[in-house]
Design a protein around this motif. Sequence first.
Motif, PDB file in Angstrom:
ATOM      1  N   THR A   1       1.457   3.875  -3.151  1.00 52.77           N
ATOM      2  CA  THR A   1       1.116   5.272  -2.908  1.00 52.77           C
ATOM      3  C   THR A   1       2.289   6.190  -3.246  1.00 52.77           C
ATOM      4  O   THR A   1       2.125   7.230  -3.903  1.00 52.77           O
ATOM      5  CB  THR A   1       0.686   5.474  -1.445  1.00 52.77           C
ATOM      6  OG1 THR A   1      -0.453   4.657  -1.184  1.00 52.77           O
ATOM      7  CG2 THR A   1       0.339   6.932  -1.166  1.00 52.77           C
TER       8      THR A   1
ATOM      9  N   LEU B   1       0.836  -1.200   0.000  1.00 50.89           N
ATOM     10  CA  LEU B   1       0.000   0.000   0.000  1.00 50.89           C
ATOM     11  C   LEU B   1       0.876   1.256   0.000  1.00 50.89           C
ATOM     12  O   LEU B   1       0.617   2.218  -0.734  1.00 50.89           O
ATOM     13  CB  LEU B   1      -0.919   0.007   1.216  1.00 50.89           C
ATOM     14  CG  LEU B   1      -1.830  -1.210   1.404  1.00 50.89           C
ATOM     15  CD1 LEU B   1      -2.667  -1.058   2.666  1.00 50.89           C
ATOM     16  CD2 LEU B   1      -2.718  -1.414   0.193  1.00 50.89           C
ATOM     17  N   VAL B   2       1.923   1.226   0.830  1.00 53.16           N
ATOM     18  CA  VAL B   2       2.856   2.352   0.886  1.00 53.16           C
ATOM     19  C   VAL B   2       3.628   2.471  -0.421  1.00 53.16           C
ATOM     20  O   VAL B   2       3.777   3.571  -0.980  1.00 53.16           O
ATOM     21  CB  VAL B   2       3.815   2.193   2.081  1.00 53.16           C
ATOM     22  CG1 VAL B   2       4.913   3.246   2.035  1.00 53.16           C
ATOM     23  CG2 VAL B   2       3.051   2.291   3.395  1.00 53.16           C
TER      24      VAL B   2
ATOM     25  N   LEU C   1      -7.084   0.009  -4.176  1.00 52.18           N
ATOM     26  CA  LEU C   1      -6.095   1.068  -4.041  1.00 52.18           C
ATOM     27  C   LEU C   1      -6.062   1.947  -5.283  1.00 52.18           C
ATOM     28  O   LEU C   1      -5.886   3.168  -5.187  1.00 52.18           O
ATOM     29  CB  LEU C   1      -4.716   0.464  -3.779  1.00 52.18           C
ATOM     30  CG  LEU C   1      -3.597   1.463  -3.492  1.00 52.18           C
ATOM     31  CD1 LEU C   1      -3.924   2.330  -2.280  1.00 52.18           C
ATOM     32  CD2 LEU C   1      -2.265   0.751  -3.290  1.00 52.18           C
TER      33      LEU C   1
ATOM     34  N   ALA D   1       2.637   6.285  -7.012  1.00 49.41           N
ATOM     35  CA  ALA D   1       1.664   7.178  -7.647  1.00 49.41           C
ATOM     36  C   ALA D   1       2.060   8.639  -7.471  1.00 49.41           C
ATOM     37  O   ALA D   1       1.890   9.452  -8.394  1.00 49.41           O
ATOM     38  CB  ALA D   1       0.276   6.922  -7.063  1.00 49.41           C
ATOM     39  N   ALA D   2       2.586   8.982  -6.289  1.00 50.34           N
ATOM     40  CA  ALA D   2       3.027  10.363  -6.074  1.00 50.34           C
ATOM     41  C   ALA D   2       4.160  10.725  -7.022  1.00 50.34           C
ATOM     42  O   ALA D   2       4.209  11.831  -7.585  1.00 50.34           O
ATOM     43  CB  ALA D   2       3.458  10.551  -4.622  1.00 50.34           C
TER      44      ALA D   2
ATOM     45  N   LEU E   1      -6.332   5.930  -5.063  1.00 49.81           N
ATOM     46  CA  LEU E   1      -5.295   6.812  -5.605  1.00 49.81           C
ATOM     47  C   LEU E   1      -5.880   7.766  -6.642  1.00 49.81           C
ATOM     48  O   LEU E   1      -5.544   8.959  -6.673  1.00 49.81           O
ATOM     49  CB  LEU E   1      -4.169   5.981  -6.226  1.00 49.81           C
ATOM     50  CG  LEU E   1      -3.324   5.161  -5.255  1.00 49.81           C
ATOM     51  CD1 LEU E   1      -2.378   4.253  -6.025  1.00 49.81           C
ATOM     52  CD2 LEU E   1      -2.536   6.057  -4.306  1.00 49.81           C
TER      53      LEU E   1
END
Length: 242
Positions: free
Chosen positions: A118, A114-115, A155, A121-122, A159
Amino acid sequence: MATDAIPGDDAALVLFSGGQDSATCLAWALDRFARVETLGFDYGQRHRIELACRDTLRAGLGRIEPAWGRRLGEDHTVSLDALGAISDTALTREAEIGFEASGLPNTFVPGRNLVFLTFAAALAYRRGIRHIVGGMCETDYSGYPDCRDDTIKALQVALNLGMERRFVLHTPLMWIDKAQTWGLAQSLGGRALVDLIIGDSHTCYLGERGERHAWGYGCGTCPACRLRAEGYARFTATEEAA
Protein backbone atom coordinates in the motif's frame (compact mmCIF):
# COMPACT_ATOMS: atom_id res chain seq x y z
CA MET A 1 10.35 14.71 -9.32
CA ALA A 2 7.08 13.50 -10.77
CA THR A 3 4.03 14.48 -8.74
CA ASP A 4 0.78 12.58 -9.25
CA ALA A 5 1.92 11.88 -12.81
CA ILE A 6 -0.04 9.54 -15.04
CA PRO A 7 2.00 6.32 -14.89
CA GLY A 8 3.66 4.84 -17.94
CA ASP A 9 4.95 1.37 -18.75
CA ASP A 10 8.68 2.14 -18.69
CA ALA A 11 9.25 2.39 -14.94
CA ALA A 12 9.05 0.08 -11.94
CA LEU A 13 9.29 0.37 -8.16
CA VAL A 14 10.90 -2.60 -6.40
CA LEU A 15 10.32 -3.51 -2.77
CA PHE A 16 13.98 -3.86 -1.86
CA SER A 17 14.85 -5.12 1.62
CA GLY A 18 18.47 -6.04 1.00
CA GLY A 19 17.79 -9.78 1.03
CA GLN A 20 18.31 -12.50 -1.55
CA ASP A 21 14.79 -12.43 -2.94
CA SER A 22 14.52 -8.67 -3.30
CA ALA A 23 18.00 -8.44 -4.85
CA THR A 24 16.95 -11.02 -7.45
CA CYS A 25 13.72 -9.12 -8.06
CA LEU A 26 15.67 -5.89 -8.52
CA ALA A 27 17.85 -7.53 -11.19
CA TRP A 28 14.69 -8.91 -12.82
CA ALA A 29 13.18 -5.41 -12.97
CA LEU A 30 16.39 -3.79 -14.24
CA ASP A 31 16.40 -6.32 -17.06
CA ARG A 32 12.91 -5.24 -18.12
CA PHE A 33 12.27 -1.57 -17.35
CA ALA A 34 13.95 1.63 -18.46
CA ARG A 35 13.79 3.20 -14.98
CA VAL A 36 13.75 1.32 -11.70
CA GLU A 37 13.42 2.86 -8.24
CA THR A 38 13.74 0.99 -4.95
CA LEU A 39 11.88 1.13 -1.67
CA GLY A 40 12.90 -0.25 1.72
CA PHE A 41 11.08 -0.28 5.05
CA ASP A 42 12.39 0.11 8.57
CA TYR A 43 9.76 -1.34 10.89
CA GLY A 44 12.01 -2.24 13.83
CA GLN A 45 12.90 -5.66 12.47
CA ARG A 46 15.52 -7.67 14.38
CA HIS A 47 17.43 -8.15 11.14
CA ARG A 48 17.44 -4.48 10.20
CA ILE A 49 21.09 -4.97 9.24
CA GLU A 50 19.55 -5.94 5.89
CA LEU A 51 18.89 -2.25 5.26
CA ALA A 52 22.62 -1.54 5.43
CA CYS A 53 23.16 -3.98 2.53
CA ARG A 54 20.97 -2.10 0.10
CA ASP A 55 23.47 0.52 -1.11
CA THR A 56 26.17 -2.10 -1.66
CA LEU A 57 23.81 -4.28 -3.65
CA ARG A 58 22.59 -1.39 -5.79
CA ALA A 59 26.17 -0.38 -6.59
CA GLY A 60 27.13 -3.98 -7.29
CA LEU A 61 24.29 -4.45 -9.75
CA GLY A 62 25.51 -1.44 -11.70
CA ARG A 63 28.98 -2.92 -11.94
CA ILE A 64 27.67 -6.27 -13.15
CA GLU A 65 25.71 -4.70 -15.99
CA PRO A 66 26.38 -1.03 -16.87
CA ALA A 67 22.92 -0.73 -18.46
CA TRP A 68 21.40 -1.65 -15.10
CA GLY A 69 23.36 1.13 -13.47
CA ARG A 70 21.95 3.64 -15.94
CA ARG A 71 18.41 2.40 -15.33
CA LEU A 72 18.67 2.44 -11.55
CA GLY A 73 16.82 5.43 -10.17
CA GLU A 74 16.15 6.88 -6.77
CA ASP A 75 16.16 4.83 -3.58
CA HIS A 76 13.54 5.45 -0.90
CA THR A 77 13.39 4.31 2.73
CA VAL A 78 10.20 4.59 4.77
CA SER A 79 10.03 4.30 8.55
CA LEU A 80 7.13 2.17 9.74
CA ASP A 81 7.72 2.24 13.48
CA ALA A 82 4.01 1.80 14.12
CA LEU A 83 4.02 -1.61 12.44
CA GLY A 84 6.77 -2.83 14.75
CA ALA A 85 5.11 -1.26 17.77
CA ILE A 86 1.83 -3.13 17.33
CA SER A 87 3.49 -6.41 16.31
CA ASP A 88 4.40 -9.04 18.85
CA THR A 89 6.46 -11.38 16.70
CA ALA A 90 9.87 -13.01 16.63
CA LEU A 91 10.87 -10.57 13.88
CA THR A 92 10.11 -7.50 15.99
CA ARG A 93 10.90 -8.81 19.50
CA GLU A 94 13.76 -10.74 21.13
CA ALA A 95 11.80 -13.99 21.16
CA GLU A 96 12.66 -17.55 20.26
CA ILE A 97 11.52 -18.48 16.76
CA GLY A 98 8.77 -21.07 16.80
CA PHE A 99 5.13 -21.66 15.89
CA GLU A 100 1.90 -20.19 17.16
CA ALA A 101 -1.13 -22.26 18.15
CA SER A 102 -2.61 -21.36 14.75
CA GLY A 103 0.23 -23.21 13.04
CA LEU A 104 1.77 -20.03 11.63
CA PRO A 105 5.40 -19.29 12.50
CA ASN A 106 5.80 -16.51 15.06
CA THR A 107 7.96 -14.65 12.53
CA PHE A 108 4.76 -13.69 10.70
CA VAL A 109 4.18 -9.94 11.02
CA PRO A 110 0.42 -9.47 10.47
CA GLY A 111 -0.34 -7.10 7.64
CA ARG A 112 3.29 -6.49 6.73
CA ASN A 113 3.08 -7.11 2.98
CA LEU A 114 -0.32 -5.44 2.79
CA VAL A 115 1.16 -2.32 4.38
CA PHE A 116 4.33 -2.50 2.29
CA LEU A 117 2.47 -2.71 -0.98
CA THR A 118 0.00 0.00 0.00
CA PHE A 119 2.83 2.40 0.82
CA ALA A 120 4.61 1.34 -2.37
CA ALA A 121 1.51 2.14 -4.42
CA ALA A 122 1.17 5.54 -2.75
CA LEU A 123 4.80 6.31 -3.61
CA ALA A 124 4.40 4.93 -7.13
CA TYR A 125 1.35 7.17 -7.58
CA ARG A 126 3.43 10.23 -6.72
CA ARG A 127 6.42 9.11 -8.79
CA GLY A 128 4.42 8.27 -11.92
CA ILE A 129 5.23 4.56 -11.76
CA ARG A 130 2.79 1.84 -12.76
CA HIS A 131 4.71 -1.38 -12.08
CA ILE A 132 5.46 -2.54 -8.51
CA VAL A 133 7.69 -5.56 -7.94
CA GLY A 134 7.83 -7.70 -4.79
CA GLY A 135 9.56 -10.93 -3.77
CA MET A 136 6.50 -12.72 -2.38
CA CYS A 137 6.46 -16.46 -2.99
CA GLU A 138 4.20 -19.32 -1.96
CA THR A 139 6.28 -22.23 -3.30
CA ASP A 140 8.73 -22.78 -0.42
CA TYR A 141 7.69 -20.11 2.04
CA SER A 142 6.84 -20.16 5.74
CA GLY A 143 3.08 -20.17 5.30
CA TYR A 144 2.61 -16.41 5.53
CA PRO A 145 -0.90 -15.67 4.21
CA ASP A 146 0.16 -12.28 2.83
CA CYS A 147 2.65 -13.99 0.49
CA ARG A 148 -0.04 -15.92 -1.35
CA ASP A 149 -0.86 -15.19 -4.98
CA ASP A 150 -4.54 -14.74 -4.15
CA THR A 151 -3.64 -12.08 -1.57
CA ILE A 152 -1.49 -10.13 -4.03
CA LYS A 153 -4.14 -10.29 -6.76
CA ALA A 154 -6.85 -9.13 -4.35
CA LEU A 155 -4.67 -6.27 -3.13
CA GLN A 156 -3.93 -5.18 -6.70
CA VAL A 157 -7.67 -4.86 -7.29
CA ALA A 158 -8.13 -2.89 -4.06
CA LEU A 159 -5.23 -0.53 -4.80
CA ASN A 160 -6.44 0.11 -8.33
CA LEU A 161 -9.94 0.87 -7.12
CA GLY A 162 -8.81 2.95 -4.16
CA MET A 163 -6.31 5.07 -6.09
CA GLU A 164 -8.03 5.09 -9.49
CA ARG A 165 -4.85 3.85 -11.17
CA ARG A 166 -3.90 0.69 -13.04
CA PHE A 167 -0.98 -0.55 -11.00
CA VAL A 168 0.49 -3.95 -11.85
CA LEU A 169 1.93 -5.95 -8.95
CA HIS A 170 4.66 -8.27 -10.20
CA THR A 171 5.84 -11.26 -8.14
CA PRO A 172 8.49 -12.99 -10.28
CA LEU A 173 9.34 -15.49 -7.52
CA MET A 174 5.76 -16.54 -6.75
CA TRP A 175 5.90 -19.99 -8.32
CA ILE A 176 9.60 -20.87 -8.04
CA ASP A 177 11.52 -22.36 -5.11
CA LYS A 178 14.79 -21.13 -3.58
CA ALA A 179 16.95 -23.28 -5.87
CA GLN A 180 15.19 -21.75 -8.86
CA THR A 181 15.61 -18.28 -7.35
CA TRP A 182 19.38 -18.84 -7.32
CA GLY A 183 19.05 -20.05 -10.91
CA LEU A 184 17.08 -16.96 -11.90
CA ALA A 185 19.81 -14.75 -10.47
CA GLN A 186 22.41 -16.61 -12.51
CA SER A 187 20.35 -16.35 -15.69
CA LEU A 188 20.02 -12.59 -15.17
CA GLY A 189 23.52 -11.63 -14.08
CA GLY A 190 25.70 -14.72 -14.32
CA ARG A 191 27.94 -15.95 -11.54
CA ALA A 192 28.74 -12.33 -10.69
CA LEU A 193 25.18 -11.75 -9.50
CA VAL A 194 25.12 -15.02 -7.55
CA ASP A 195 28.36 -14.01 -5.82
CA LEU A 196 27.03 -10.52 -5.08
CA ILE A 197 23.96 -12.01 -3.42
CA ILE A 198 26.07 -14.46 -1.43
CA GLY A 199 28.46 -11.82 -0.15
CA ASP A 200 26.37 -8.69 0.19
CA SER A 201 22.70 -9.53 0.72
CA HIS A 202 21.18 -10.46 4.07
CA THR A 203 18.33 -12.86 4.83
CA CYS A 204 18.97 -14.28 8.34
CA TYR A 205 16.11 -13.46 10.73
CA LEU A 206 18.52 -13.00 13.64
CA GLY A 207 20.64 -10.45 11.79
CA GLU A 208 23.75 -12.62 12.16
CA ARG A 209 26.64 -11.72 9.84
CA GLY A 210 29.54 -13.23 11.75
CA GLU A 211 30.03 -16.40 9.73
CA ARG A 212 30.03 -16.64 5.95
CA HIS A 213 28.67 -19.91 4.60
CA ALA A 214 28.76 -21.12 1.00
CA TRP A 215 25.34 -19.50 0.53
CA GLY A 216 26.06 -16.28 2.43
CA TYR A 217 26.02 -14.86 5.95
CA GLY A 218 23.62 -16.01 8.64
CA CYS A 219 23.06 -18.01 11.78
CA GLY A 220 22.47 -21.13 9.69
CA THR A 221 19.58 -22.38 11.82
CA CYS A 222 16.66 -19.92 11.50
CA PRO A 223 13.97 -20.71 8.89
CA ALA A 224 15.29 -18.07 6.47
CA CYS A 225 18.83 -19.44 6.63
CA ARG A 226 17.69 -23.02 6.21
CA LEU A 227 15.61 -22.16 3.13
CA ARG A 228 18.50 -20.23 1.61
CA ALA A 229 21.06 -22.96 2.38
CA GLU A 230 18.89 -25.82 1.14
CA GLY A 231 18.04 -23.93 -2.03
CA TYR A 232 21.68 -23.16 -2.70
CA ALA A 233 22.61 -26.82 -2.21
CA ARG A 234 20.01 -27.90 -4.75
CA PHE A 235 21.11 -25.15 -7.13
CA THR A 236 24.77 -26.15 -6.99
CA ALA A 237 23.89 -29.84 -7.35
CA THR A 238 21.98 -29.05 -10.53
CA GLU A 239 24.89 -26.99 -11.84
CA GLU A 240 27.35 -29.80 -11.15
CA ALA A 241 25.09 -32.38 -12.80
CA ALA A 242 24.88 -30.21 -15.91
